[in-house]
Design a protein around this motif. Structure first.
Motif, PDB file in Angstrom:
ATOM      1  N   THR A 559      43.860  36.121  34.761  1.00  0.00           N
ATOM      2  CA  THR A 559      43.058  36.306  33.553  1.00  0.00           C
ATOM      3  C   THR A 559      41.644  35.770  33.731  1.00  0.00           C
ATOM      4  O   THR A 559      40.711  36.269  33.114  1.00  0.00           O
ATOM      5  N   TYR A 560      41.491  34.743  34.574  1.00  0.00           N
ATOM      6  CA  TYR A 560      40.180  34.171  34.850  1.00  0.00           C
ATOM      7  C   TYR A 560      39.776  34.620  36.248  1.00  0.00           C
ATOM      8  O   TYR A 560      40.204  34.046  37.249  1.00  0.00           O
ATOM      9  N   VAL A 561      38.939  35.661  36.316  1.00  0.00           N
ATOM     10  CA  VAL A 561      38.655  36.285  37.613  1.00  0.00           C
ATOM     11  C   VAL A 561      37.162  36.221  37.926  1.00  0.00           C
ATOM     12  O   VAL A 561      36.586  37.150  38.491  1.00  0.00           O
ATOM     13  N   ARG A 562      36.553  35.092  37.604  1.00  0.00           N
ATOM     14  CA  ARG A 562      35.129  34.898  37.860  1.00  0.00           C
ATOM     15  C   ARG A 562      34.783  35.163  39.316  1.00  0.00           C
ATOM     16  O   ARG A 562      33.839  35.888  39.636  1.00  0.00           O
ATOM     17  N   PHE A 563      35.577  34.555  40.221  1.00  0.00           N
ATOM     18  CA  PHE A 563      35.297  34.659  41.661  1.00  0.00           C
ATOM     19  C   PHE A 563      36.623  34.429  42.369  1.00  0.00           C
ATOM     20  O   PHE A 563      37.016  33.307  42.629  1.00  0.00           O
ATOM     21  N   VAL A 564      37.336  35.519  42.662  1.00  0.00           N
ATOM     22  CA  VAL A 564      38.735  35.400  43.052  1.00  0.00           C
ATOM     23  C   VAL A 564      38.937  34.882  44.469  1.00  0.00           C
ATOM     24  O   VAL A 564      40.077  34.654  44.880  1.00  0.00           O
ATOM     25  N   ALA A 565      37.873  34.667  45.211  1.00  0.00           N
ATOM     26  CA  ALA A 565      38.029  33.974  46.494  1.00  0.00           C
ATOM     27  C   ALA A 565      38.584  32.579  46.269  1.00  0.00           C
ATOM     28  O   ALA A 565      39.161  31.976  47.182  1.00  0.00           O
ATOM     29  N   LEU A 566      38.425  32.055  45.054  1.00  0.00           N
ATOM     30  CA  LEU A 566      38.896  30.707  44.720  1.00  0.00           C
ATOM     31  C   LEU A 566      40.265  30.718  44.048  1.00  0.00           C
ATOM     32  O   LEU A 566      40.859  29.658  43.863  1.00  0.00           O
TER      33      LEU A 566
END
Length: 919
Positions: A559-566
């Motif tokens: 749901t929180y996909v700001r920067f999915v490398a993290l």
């Protein structure tokens, strides 16, 4: 025993068996692997692709191979001076008919010889479940399923079972007495007929069986013996066609006739008498009374704290250890155990060898540390994975990437808000029953004391739920005697404070009461009160982990996909990357406390392959370019977005995740193959279900998933988008590859034991399972290994897309580890300052020494004007490599270093990474 220097994870199943594992032993040896690390291979459910749904720990899985094939594989490893590590599942087993222990419990209830093996609440608040197991296996309401004729009583020789489609549930033998009595009369033979006498004698024996509520050991064994005798006698009697026909006719009559509801009364009455109650599968969220693995109904938790369970579950494993066929054990989901520390101590004692390798799957949150007293060698490496991936993320981009995300996704919440909301949702839905049962236990304790007697069940449930939602780690480790780990009290206090703050309408005394129970801080009134408090404290700890896993990894990460490398297991997306100093500090701590812990960069549980993360990390170096791309793609996407109930489908968040996913996984060849669209669709649907916003696993929204599928298909068929995607991918491809090589070198050279997940020795652009569990073509891998022989690094770099350069770095690094084990396993760790764009450190022991150096900001170093951060792009920078003669095992170049250090341009003349060995 071969010394462990590097592991290689293999997923064993019917498509990749012991014989297949044996066939690649030489390949793994050539790669530099010291230990083959296998997924669980004890007997699991038929068709299992992972082995975690165990049905019998006393034998090997026949779908994976025979005992002879297993011995041949482990012999082949030994012949190569290699070892073997096996994944073991101590927390749960499959709750299906293939599991003889579970089936025995369903047949005999509390009187089963295995009733104490599973974590079952035999006396739940709901009276109709007294001495029963709730089985939420039906596709509709019980009455509807019954009257459709979908529940069918069957005779199988001398035993009876209940058939529900593919499920076959055992039937308490005593409950078929009415069926057999009617068969006696239907047989129509004289009272002195031997067949009638035998059948009547069997009926008498079944009537006199000890009841399913018996828990006395002697009565349990009597029941176990006599019921089997009765089954054998009945099976023999049914060899007479007339007797079999009479019984089967009564069975058929008992099964009822669809359209005639009253005809099902007899079957209904028989089912009421079973040691289980069949229910609609949705009932599990509120009433299930056995502890599960997370929220999976078909995985029942076992009570490993019971000596008999431990002995039965480990007999074959310990036999293999004693025979020298297993040199290490990986323990799955140990946070689910009643007392992990006690389990580790018992396992270590049973093994007897202090040097035997034991690691546990454990997710460490934030600054949490592994309890120092645990009798293990460390974790499976999620902590290192997050630190290693994070060092390639440019922390300066956080504000810019956050602004872009919020504007385009329309999501203004922080990650902490996502986590809190997700944990609460999980406790309202899939884990509601576990929370309710814990609240009932807590209420019983409260009722014993006049100071807490007025605490209502609803208030206690809320206090529990809010405390769990605020829990900052997966679990604490308070033990039954009240001893605990150093940080446990602080963790509980912190969660209680946060829960109090968020719930001012709940009396603080309720939270104080809960705190004292969780920490076993108050003197109990009596032994019964002590047992009750211990039970709540221990069960609370077994619940916080599943809530965290389902709420964070399996919900908030989607749901929180700001920067999915993290967004990776063991990480926290609100911690934007890892500083070089943080990585050094973590490595120093690992070297001091857990020198044999695993260091992994991809596993079977990671959300995306290591090279997907490495490529996406480049975006943090160029946030303006990312914003331009994603805004342009969002414009293109509008024609592929539909509307469902006046809301766009897919959602802005799902679209933002899609853009990152396809860019991260875009083939390095520059041309997507036939499977790319299929994989992207499968990932998008799974991600949306995990997010639980517009669809979910529990309540599938077909219309939304169809719109999502059409969107992905439409975008991947849109020439404008695909042209932009290919251009963006090409722009970051070499820098992402540089990061990928850097991850490999850091993993290999850092303190710990590097673990390569199957297939990740070349570029790993796979997504979450099942994508990351697809078959690996080892014949092609062998060919690739041979193809890079004699090739210069520049050649391999020029053709980097084929993965040969990564394979070269993996092999060269692992072979160096095998040749210098003491340096990597026992050596010191000395950070070397390389500035903001370079991570470097030295390892040395007993005269041997290595230096690892990797580029961590390739786009910044090159300014985007060169494909690779090599040679003169580094200018006049130097790095303080210790004086002496060194050979770079990756490039083959030799360096003579004086007091002034080594020019980075020379260090990285061939490759953006280096691994120097003192000559």
């Amino acid at each position: 025993m071969p010394r462990i220097t590097a592991t290689y994870r293999l997923q064993l199943h019917q498509g990749f068996r012991f014989a297949d594992a044996k066939a690649i032993v030489d390949y793994l040896a050539a790669l530099g692997i010291s230990h083959a690390y296998a997924s669980p291979y004890l007997c699991a459910e038929k068709g299992s692709t992972h082995g975690y749904n165990l049905v019998d720990p006393r034998r090997l899985n026949p779908e994976i191979g025979t005992d002879e094939e297993y011995r041949a594989w482990t012999d082949a490893l030994a012949a190569r001076d290699m070892g073997h590590i096996v994944d073991v599942v101590p927390n749960h087993m499959a709750a299906t008919s293939m599991n003889a222990w579970w089936s025995d419990v369903l047949e005999n209830g509390p009187a089963s010889l295995y009733a104490d093996y599973f974590d079952i609440e035999w006396h739940p608040p709901k009276e109709v479940l007294e001495n029963k197991v709730l089985l939420p296996v039906l596709g509709a309401q019980y009455g509807e399923v019954l009257e459709k004729g979908e529940l069918v009583l069957e005779r199988q020789g001398g035993a009876f079972c209940l058939r529900y489609w593919e499920r076959c549930l055992p039937v308490n033998p005593s409950t078929v007495v009415p069926v057999l009595e009617r068969a006696v009369e239907a047989l129509g033979v004289p009272v002195d007929d031997p067949r009638r006498q035998e059948l009547e004698s069997i009926v008498t024996g079944l009537r006199n069986l000890p009841a399913i509520t018996e828990t006395d050991p002697e009565k349990r064994h009597e029941r176990a013996r006599e019921k089997e005798v009765s089954k054998r006698r009945l099976a023999a009697l049914c060899e007479d066609p007339e007797v079999a026909a009479a019984i089967d006719a009564e069975v058929k009559r008992t099964n009822g006739t669809p359209g005639d509801p009253r005809s099902f009364d007899a079957l209904d009455q028989l089912l009421v008498q079973q040691a289980y109650r069949l229910a609609f599968w949705r009932v599990a969220t509120e009433e299930i009374n056995y502890r599960r693995f997370f929220d999976i109904n078909d995985l029942a938790a076992v009570r490993m704290e019971e000596p008999a369970v431990f002995d039965d579950a480990h007999a074959l494993l310990l036999e293999h250890v004693a025979a020298g066929r297993v040199q290490g054990i990986r323990l799955d989901h140990t946070d689910g155990l009643y007392d992990p520390a006690a389990y580790f101590e018992k396992l270590r004692a049973a093994i007897g060898d202090r040097d035997f390798y034991v690691i546990a799957e454990k997710i460490l949150e934030g600054r949490e540390e592994l309890p120092p007293g645990w009798k293990i060698d460390g974790t499976t490496g999620y902590d290192f994975l997050v630190q290693c991936s994070g060092v390639f993320v440019d922390r300066r981009a956080e504000k810019a990437l956050t602004r872009t995300y919020r504007e385009l996704s329309e999501d203004q919440r922080s990650f902490a808000e996502h986590v809190m909301e997700s944990k609460r949702a999980i406790m309202r839905s899939s884990l509601s029953s576990e929370l309710h049962m814990l609240a009932v236990r807590l209420e019983r304790i409260a009722m014993r004391d006049r100071r807490s007697r007025d605490f209502t069940l609803a208030t206690l449930r809320r206090a529990l739920g809010e405390t769990i939602a605020a829990f900052p780690v997966y679990r604490t480790y308070v033990r039954p005697d009240g001893t605990r780990e150093p940080m446990d009290e602080q963790i509980v206090f912190r969660a209680i404070r946060a829960a109090k703050r968020r719930n001012p309408e709940v009396s603080p005394s309720v939270f104080d009461f809960l705190r004292d129970v969780l920490l076993l801080a108050r003197e109990p009134a009596d032994d019964e009160d002590r047992r009750a408090r211990v039970e709540v404290a221990m069960r609370f700890q077994q619940l916080t982990g599943p809530v965290a896993a389902k709420g964070v990894e399996d919900t908030a990460f989607y749901t929180y996909v700001r920067f999915v490398a993290l967004n990776e297991v063991g990480g926290s997306p609100d911690h934007f990357g890892t500083s070089i100093d943080e990585l050094h500090a973590a490595n120093l701590s690992r070297r001091e406390k857990w020198p044999r812990t695993m260091t992994a960069t991809s596993t079977h549980d990671t959300k995306r392959g290591e090279d997907v993360r490495a490529r996406l990390a480049v975006l943090s170096e160029m946030p303006d370019r990312w914003e331009a791309w994603v805004r342009a793609w969002s414009e293109i996407a509008q024609k592929h977005v539909t509307s469902i109930d006046d809301e766009p489908a897919p959602s802005a968040t799902d679209r933002y995740l899609f853009f990152q996913t396809v860019l991260g996984a875009y083939p390095l060849s520059g041309t997507p193959d036939d499977t790319f669209e299929e994989r992207a669709i499968a990932y998008a649907v799974k991600a949306a279900r995990e997010a639980k916003q517009r669809t979910s696993w529990l309540a599938t929204n077909e219309a939304y998933e169809e719109a999502l599928t059409a969107f992905v298909s439409g975008m991947l068929g849109d020439d404008a988008f695909m042209k932009g995607l290919a251009s963006a991918s090409a722009e970051i491809a070499t820098h992402g590859a540089s990061n990928g090589l850097g991850q490999v070198v850091l993993e290999i050279a850092s303190p710990g034991i590097p673990d390569r997940y199957q297939g990740s020795e070349t570029w790993d652009l796979r997504l979450v399972d099942p994508d990351n569990r697809t078959p690996v073509d080892y014949q092609a891998r062998w060919g690739a290994l041979r193809a890079i022989e004699g090739k210069k690094p520049r050649e391999l770099l020029a053709s980097f897309a084929d993965g040969g350069i990564k394979l070269h770095v993996v092999r060269a690094g692992l072979l160096l580890r095998r040749s210098m084990p003491s340096v990597f396993l026992d050596g010191d760790y000395v950070p070397i300052d390389g500035g903001e764009e370079l991570v470097a450190f030295g390892r040395s022991h007993a005269g041997g020494a290595v230096v690892a150096a990797v580029t961590c900001r390739p786009h910044r170093v090159t300014g985007g004007r060169a494909r690779w951060a090599i040679g003169e792009v580094w200018g006049d920078r130097t790095i303080a490599v210790p004086p002496g003669k060194w050979r770079d095992v990756l490039s083959g170049r030799e360096h003579t270093v004086g007091d002034g250090g080594l020019r980075v341009a020379a260090l990285f003349a061939e490759l953006p990474v280096a691994l120097l060995a003192r000559i």
